[in-house]
Design a protein around this motif. Structure first.
Motif: not given
Length: 173
Positions: A51, A56, A77
């Motif tokens: 991250v 992504q 996340v």
């Protein structure tokens, strides 16, 4: 293995199943009926690093575990889809929302509900203890079982190939 490694250059997105991939599939139930799961700290380290490095990262699960959402959110996340029974449809919607191409996605699953999205992903992979049908469509089978380092394994490989593992960018907090 060489073909697998060459595909790591194009990965921008990691999508993980939760139970059996980010956990070992065990569900602990207390006296009040609350279900909890155990997550691997090394997997968690790699996820938060991905991250921070700008990848992504997404989780798609059929379970409705609030503790899993909490754990993943604590790692940075934000794209966590629980209670998903049509994972391929959620996969397609996610790609549209993120304007990402399937060829840039590494999807890690372990059981039959992951089969359809794995067939759509550019790089389907699985833990060592995945079911045979999932192993058959995987382009890489981690040497680590679910919940025991398989997520760390694939994230580390991608970051190393892309020159982001042990980079200053990854560790500037």
């Amino acid at each position: 293995m060489e073909s697998f490694l060459s595909k790591l250059h194009d990965i921008t997105t990691f999508i993980f199943d939760v139970d059996g991939v980010l956990t070992d599939g065990s569900v602990f139930v207390n006296e009040s009926g609350e279900q909890t799961r155990a997550f691997n700290i090394k997997d968690g380290y790699a996820i938060q690093l991905a991250v921070k490095c700008g990848y992504q990262v997404c989780a798609i699960s059929g379970s409705r575990s609030k503790s899993a959402v909490y754990r993943l959110n604590s790692l940075g996340v934000t794209d966590v889809y629980m209670g998903t029974h049509t994972k391929a449809e959620r996969f397609k919607i996610y790609l549209e929302e993120k304007i990402t191409h399937a060829s840039n996605v590494l999807y890690m699953g372990d059981d039959i509900p992951d089969l359809a999205p794995m067939k759509l992903a550019g790089l389907p992979v699985c833990p060592a203890d995945a079911v045979e049908e999932i192993k058959a469509v995987s382009q890489y089978i981690s040497t680590y079982p679910g919940g025991k380092g398989c997520a760390r394994d694939v994230i580390e490989k991608v970051l190393k190939v892309q020159g982001k593992w042990m980079s200053e960018q990854a560790y500037s907090w």
